[in-house]
Motif scaffolding. Structure first.
Motif, mmCIF file in Angstrom:
data_model
loop_
_atom_site.group_PDB
_atom_site.id
_atom_site.type_symbol
_atom_site.label_atom_id
_atom_site.label_comp_id
_atom_site.label_asym_id
_atom_site.label_seq_id
_atom_site.Cartn_x
_atom_site.Cartn_y
_atom_site.Cartn_z
ATOM 1 N N SER A 1 -2.611 47.464 44.156
ATOM 2 C CA SER A 1 -2.105 46.939 43.095
ATOM 3 C C SER A 1 -0.720 45.947 43.239
ATOM 4 N N ARG A 2 0.304 46.689 44.447
ATOM 5 C CA ARG A 2 1.521 45.500 44.514
ATOM 6 C C ARG A 2 1.182 44.070 45.230
ATOM 7 N N ASN B 1 -2.341 48.609 33.100
ATOM 8 C CA ASN B 1 -1.830 48.160 35.049
ATOM 9 C C ASN B 1 -2.321 46.887 35.864
ATOM 10 N N THR B 2 -2.287 46.525 36.938
ATOM 11 C CA THR B 2 -2.803 44.924 37.402
ATOM 12 C C THR B 2 -3.603 44.844 37.253
ATOM 13 N N ARG C 1 0.362 41.861 41.896
ATOM 14 C CA ARG C 1 1.585 41.805 41.595
ATOM 15 C C ARG C 1 2.382 40.162 42.321
ATOM 16 N N LYS C 2 2.149 40.845 43.350
ATOM 17 C CA LYS C 2 3.019 39.283 43.859
ATOM 18 C C LYS C 2 2.635 38.041 44.257
ATOM 19 N N THR D 1 -2.041 52.018 45.792
ATOM 20 C CA THR D 1 -0.712 51.139 44.937
ATOM 21 C C THR D 1 -1.013 50.157 45.897
ATOM 22 N N SER D 2 -1.258 50.242 47.685
ATOM 23 C CA SER D 2 -0.826 48.756 48.254
ATOM 24 C C SER D 2 -1.806 47.570 47.818
#
Length: 639
Positions: free
Chosen positions: A461-462, A387-388, A465-466, A458-459
């Motif tokens: 992790s998103r 995962n992240t 990732r960016k 998820t926020s």
């Protein structure tokens, strides 16, 4: 028709105007005053050795005058050297020896201090024959061992006395060698002084011929043409002198170019070199000098090649025109563009390298390399944890793995300067990248703790990732690019392939690292506050409590993973410096071990994955069913 007919008249007018201008300028230049000359057919300028009364270099005023410059008075004040003075003449000057002194060459005049060979005039009443080199050594030995002469004077007076001794010694040795040209090689040595002289009585037959002179484990290489210097009318001589105890008198305190933080002392004998009858003119090739160290040199010691610079009877050690060529534990090789008195100064660092700390560093880094390799393989192959967060762990592990590997194998590769600079740049980038990924680890830990109520957060992790790859690898690249473009020559030191401390260049690494450590400490404290509030508001669900406790343990371990333990390096002062040095070395060299322990061995998913792999490898047999139908069919065993 009128246009073409005007061309000859136009050309004539142009030629006529040129002739008139030339005559006008010639008339103007004809009015230049005495001791002046015409310049560019338009202005007047005083001849060399004269200056205009108005101070202008070029002038047209017809009543201007050119007056003689007295080079022997300020602001020029020509210095002719010891036992000589300047004499002004119209438009020029010359130097001559004081009464009772004469030039070694027999002449009466010279132009600068480099040509000064003034020495006392000898008479038949005071000398019964030519001085031998042995007699000169005995005379100056008494001066060098005169404690009253050196012990009661001030620093400036001591420098002045030392300058006179060095100059007089050199002049007398050269004169004695030239008076006995048949003795081409002479060597004399006692407990205080050692001398070797060479006399050349003919032109150098080989262009590449080099003379090597040796005194008391010190040597000098000088080109034959630099000794002769076109002197085909008589013999030429070179002298090489070594002083055993003079270094105790003109020691490192006379070196004015050292940093305040350096402890500098003289680590060689003082040597002098000179040629005659001409002195210290320009050389076709640099002179090479080799010194034996008085004390063995360690790898971190700075080395300075210096010469005794005499100005107006005073003197001090200077690096001008002296260059370090090679250095090892026992010898230093220098080159010089001129002849004088030389020595080697050495600066010892305030802290010498502790061999136990070195062993701890190499053992700890070696163990970290193994753990980082296992951790990277785990993050890549174990799909259950990918995962992240795992991506962050993987990038940090790879950067630390490459940085530690390059450090262990190439930090001392200083033989080739370009290669050493590339290694230093690569280490700069890899360690900066490692700390940048530590910063991203801290940010992700904070976002994870803040979003505990969300199952997958998820926020966070998103967002990570960016952000992570452009920041993790882009920011260090920008910093290294700016550093390399501004001061590329400061990558690599004489002892290590790392950043130089001169001009604050090391802050291209320390600045970002200190900032990241401070930010990660803030993240760590915020995470602890969040977890404390979370624990106080939890119900009695055992699973939830266990998850938060595990997260608390990992957060504490993150203090080591985030690089916050580098703060121990700042605490290496005072009585506890030695203890802090050991703690700093042990903890930071084992950073890779902590990463493998926390993110791999303590992970339930990773342990389950390891168990499946071990179970699969340990299972020796597999069973398949027979394809024959019927009631009697039984499983068949295959190996």
């Amino acid at each position: 028709m009128q246009g073409p007919s005007l061309l000859p008249g136009l050309f004539f007018l142009l030629r006529l105007s040129g002739v008139v201008a030339q005559k006008t300028n010639a008339a103007r230049c004809a009015q230049c005053p005495q001791n002046a000359s015409c310049v560019n057919v338009t202005h007047c300028a005083c001849n060399p050795g004269y200056a205009s009364e108005s101070g202008q270099k070029f002038f047209t005023f017809p009543l201007e005058t050119c007056q003689d410059i007295d080079e022997c008075k300020p602001p020029v004040s020509i210095y002719c050297g010891a036992n000589a003075k300047c004499q002004n003449v119209k438009g020029s000057f010359y130097c001559h020896c004081h009464s009772g002194y004469e030039l070694l060459s027999g002449g009466t005049q010279f132009k600068n201090s480099n040509e000064n060979t003034c020495q006392k005039t000898t008479t038949p009443a005071t000398t019964t024959g030519k001085k031998e080199v042995q007699q000169i050594v005995e005379e100056f030995e008494s001066l060098l061992t005169n404690k009253t002469l050196w012990g009661t004077g001030e620093k400036r007076e001591i420098a002045s006395q030392a300058t006179k001794i060095l100059q007089t010694m050199e002049l007398n040795v050269l004169k004695t060698a030239l008076e006995a040209p048949d003795r081409k090689l002479q060597k004399v040595q006692n407990s205080t002084v050692a001398i070797e002289t060479r006399v050349v009585t003919e032109n150098c037959s080989e262009e590449s011929k080099i003379f090597t002179l040796n005194v008391q484990m010190n040597s000098m290489d000088i080109h034959c043409n630099d000794i002769v210097q076109g002197n085909i009318q008589g013999p030429s001589a070179v002298a090489f002198i070594s002083y055993s105890s003079l270094g105790n008198i003109i020691n490192a305190t006379f070196f004015e170019e050292m940093d305040e933080k350096d402890r500098v002392y003289l680590n060689s004998q003082v040597v002098s070199a000179g040629i005659g009858p001409k002195r210290n003119t320009s050389f076709s090739k640099s002179v090479t000098l080799s010194f034996q160290h008085m004390k063995m040199r360690h790898g971190s010691n700075k080395v300075f090649c210096v010469y005794w610079k005499s100005t107006n009877g005073d003197g001090h050690w200077s690096q001008d025109g002296c260059f370090l060529k090679e250095v090892n534990e026992s010898h230093t090789t220098c080159s010089s563009t001129h002849l004088s008195s030389f020595a080697v100064l050495m600066a010892f660092n305030s802290q010498e390298e502790d061999p136990v700390l070195a062993v701890i560093s190499y053992v700890g880094l070696g163990l970290s390399l193994l753990c980082l390799l296992l951790a990277a393989l785990t993050f890549l192959l174990c799909r259950a944890i990918q995962n992240t967060s795992t991506s962050l762990h993987l990038q940090l592990s790879l950067c630390l793995l490459l940085a530690h590997l390059l450090f262990l194998t190439a930090i001392d590769r200083t033989e080739i300067k370009v290669l050493c600079a590339l290694i230093a740049g690569a280490l700069h980038y890899l360690y900066l990248a490692s700390f940048t990924w530590m910063l991203l680890e801290g940010l992700h830990l904070f976002l994870t703790a803040r979003n505990l109520t969300v199952v997958n957060y998820t926020s966070a992790s998103r967002f990570m990732r960016k952000l992570m790859f452009p920041v993790g690898y882009g920011v260090p690249a920008v910093i290294v690019a700016i550093s390399a473009a501004s001061r590329p020559h400061l990558y690599g030191t004489p002892d290590r392939c790392w950043l130089h401390v001169d001009q604050g260049f090391i802050w291209g690494f320390l600045g970002p690292v200190c900032a990241i450590i401070c930010v990660n400490l803030v993240f760590f404290l915020l995470v602890l506050c969040i977890l404390k509030r979370k624990l106080s508001s939890l119900n009695s669900e055992v699973s939830t409590i266990q998850n938060v406790r595990m997260l608390t343990f990992k957060a504490t371990a993150q203090l080591f993973i985030l690089g916050c333990t580098w703060c121990l390096g700042i605490l290496q002062v005072g009585p506890a410096a030695h203890v802090m040095a050991y703690l700093f070395t042990i903890i930071n060299s084992l950073q890779g071990v902590v990463i493998f322990l926390v993110h791999c061995l303590l992970s339930q998913q990773v342990r389950k994955w390891f168990g499946q792999i071990m179970k699969f490898k340990s299972e020796p047999e597999t069973y398949t069913l027979s394809t024959r139908p019927g009631p009697d069919s039984k499983p068949s065993k295959s190996k």
